[in-house]
Design a protein around this motif. Structure first.
Motif, PDB file in Angstrom:
ATOM      1  N   LYS A 132      -6.417   4.622  12.025  1.00  0.00           N
ATOM      2  CA  LYS A 132      -5.620   5.121  10.890  1.00  0.00           C
ATOM      3  C   LYS A 132      -4.141   5.247  11.242  1.00  0.00           C
ATOM      4  O   LYS A 132      -3.292   5.128  10.369  1.00  0.00           O
ATOM      5  CB  LYS A 132      -6.175   6.455  10.399  1.00  0.00           C
ATOM      6  N   ILE A 133      -3.850   5.491  12.505  1.00  0.00           N
ATOM      7  CA  ILE A 133      -2.450   5.584  12.927  1.00  0.00           C
ATOM      8  C   ILE A 133      -1.824   4.191  12.986  1.00  0.00           C
ATOM      9  O   ILE A 133      -0.743   3.957  12.449  1.00  0.00           O
ATOM     10  CB  ILE A 133      -2.339   6.293  14.299  1.00  0.00           C
ATOM     11  N   LEU A 134      -2.521   3.262  13.653  1.00  0.00           N
ATOM     12  CA  LEU A 134      -1.975   1.912  13.824  1.00  0.00           C
ATOM     13  C   LEU A 134      -1.916   1.130  12.510  1.00  0.00           C
ATOM     14  O   LEU A 134      -1.001   0.338  12.298  1.00  0.00           O
ATOM     15  CB  LEU A 134      -2.807   1.130  14.844  1.00  0.00           C
ATOM     16  N   PHE A 135      -2.897   1.356  11.650  1.00  0.00           N
ATOM     17  CA  PHE A 135      -2.961   0.592  10.406  1.00  0.00           C
ATOM     18  C   PHE A 135      -2.786   1.497   9.187  1.00  0.00           C
ATOM     19  O   PHE A 135      -3.539   1.418   8.224  1.00  0.00           O
ATOM     20  CB  PHE A 135      -4.272  -0.197  10.332  1.00  0.00           C
ATOM     21  N   SER A 136      -1.739   2.292   9.245  1.00  0.00           N
ATOM     22  CA  SER A 136      -1.373   3.084   8.065  1.00  0.00           C
ATOM     23  C   SER A 136      -0.836   2.133   6.999  1.00  0.00           C
ATOM     24  O   SER A 136      -0.562   0.957   7.281  1.00  0.00           O
ATOM     25  CB  SER A 136      -0.307   4.118   8.436  1.00  0.00           C
ATOM     26  N   LYS A 137      -0.682   2.618   5.784  1.00  0.00           N
ATOM     27  CA  LYS A 137      -0.152   1.753   4.713  1.00  0.00           C
ATOM     28  C   LYS A 137       1.223   1.202   5.092  1.00  0.00           C
ATOM     29  O   LYS A 137       1.513   0.025   4.874  1.00  0.00           O
ATOM     30  CB  LYS A 137      -0.079   2.511   3.386  1.00  0.00           C
ATOM     31  N   TRP A 138       2.062   2.067   5.629  1.00  0.00           N
ATOM     32  CA  TRP A 138       3.418   1.646   6.008  1.00  0.00           C
ATOM     33  C   TRP A 138       3.373   0.581   7.097  1.00  0.00           C
ATOM     34  O   TRP A 138       4.019  -0.461   6.986  1.00  0.00           O
ATOM     35  CB  TRP A 138       4.236   2.856   6.462  1.00  0.00           C
ATOM     36  N   ASN A 139       2.607   0.830   8.162  1.00  0.00           N
ATOM     37  CA  ASN A 139       2.517  -0.132   9.265  1.00  0.00           C
ATOM     38  C   ASN A 139       1.929  -1.464   8.800  1.00  0.00           C
ATOM     39  O   ASN A 139       2.361  -2.527   9.249  1.00  0.00           O
ATOM     40  CB  ASN A 139       1.683   0.439  10.407  1.00  0.00           C
ATOM     41  N   THR A 140       0.955  -1.410   7.910  1.00  0.00           N
ATOM     42  CA  THR A 140       0.356  -2.643   7.394  1.00  0.00           C
ATOM     43  C   THR A 140       1.369  -3.434   6.577  1.00  0.00           C
ATOM     44  O   THR A 140       1.476  -4.658   6.718  1.00  0.00           O
ATOM     45  CB  THR A 140      -0.885  -2.318   6.540  1.00  0.00           C
ATOM     46  N   ARG A 141       2.141  -2.754   5.751  1.00  0.00           N
ATOM     47  CA  ARG A 141       3.170  -3.453   4.959  1.00  0.00           C
ATOM     48  C   ARG A 141       4.225  -4.076   5.859  1.00  0.00           C
ATOM     49  O   ARG A 141       4.673  -5.208   5.619  1.00  0.00           O
ATOM     50  CB  ARG A 141       3.818  -2.489   3.976  1.00  0.00           C
ATOM     51  N   VAL A 142       4.619  -3.345   6.892  1.00  0.00           N
ATOM     52  CA  VAL A 142       5.596  -3.884   7.853  1.00  0.00           C
ATOM     53  C   VAL A 142       5.013  -5.104   8.561  1.00  0.00           C
ATOM     54  O   VAL A 142       5.697  -6.117   8.751  1.00  0.00           O
ATOM     55  CB  VAL A 142       6.035  -2.795   8.861  1.00  0.00           C
ATOM     56  N   MET A 143       3.742  -5.017   8.940  1.00  0.00           N
ATOM     57  CA  MET A 143       3.084  -6.135   9.616  1.00  0.00           C
ATOM     58  C   MET A 143       3.043  -7.369   8.712  1.00  0.00           C
ATOM     59  O   MET A 143       3.384  -8.480   9.146  1.00  0.00           O
ATOM     60  CB  MET A 143       1.659  -5.742  10.018  1.00  0.00           C
TER      61      MET A 143
END
Length: 148
Positions: A118-129
């Motif tokens: 959940k930390i690595l693949f938060s909504k924000w991190n996923t959008r950035v990725m």
């Protein structure tokens, strides 16, 4: 051996490519609509899969509407656009490859590191990725195909 004569084989290739691209496009568009209608896939994996289905739809659209007719009809007018369409389809393919890598990393982390998922693949991190691999894919292909 003599010269290689293709005869009408190019028309067979174009005729085979068209329905294959149509099926691929239909399946990918089905995934896009399915993902948007499923609340359970409103997560990182769903976002990565949606991005992959969108770029795959672009890839298949190019095969359906440009490459299959170009091969079948062997039109000089269509061939004159091949550099631009070739660049676009290779860029779409590059983005699709990066998408597959990110989905694989997502699944790997979900299975082997579930507490940090959940930390690595938060909504924000996923959008950035997703934004990152789209930009990187476009930049790499632009560099290699236009400047390389």
């Amino acid at each position: 051996m003599g010269d290689f004569d293709m005869g009408k084989d190019y028309q067979i290739a174009g005729a085979i490519l068209f329905p294959m691209a149509l099926i691929g496009l239909s399946c990918n568009l089905g995934v896009v609509f399915f993902l948007n209608s499923m609340p359970s896939l409103n997560n990182s994996f769903g976002s990565l899969t949606l991005s992959q289905a969108i770029i795959d739809s672009i890839h298949q659209s190019l095969f359906l509407f440009y490459f299959a007719p170009c091969i079948y009809f062997r039109s000089e007018r269509l061939y004159s656009l091949s550099e631009q369409f070739g660049f676009t389809i290779l860029t779409a393919y590059q983005i699709c490859c990066f998408s597959h890598v990110c989905i694989s990393i997502n699944r790997f982390v979900a299975v082997f590191f579930p507490l940090t998922y959940k930390i690595l693949f938060s909504k924000w991190n996923t959008r950035v990725m997703i934004l990152s691999y789209w930009i990187i894919g476009i930049a790499i292909m632009t560099f290699f195909l236009k400047f390389g």
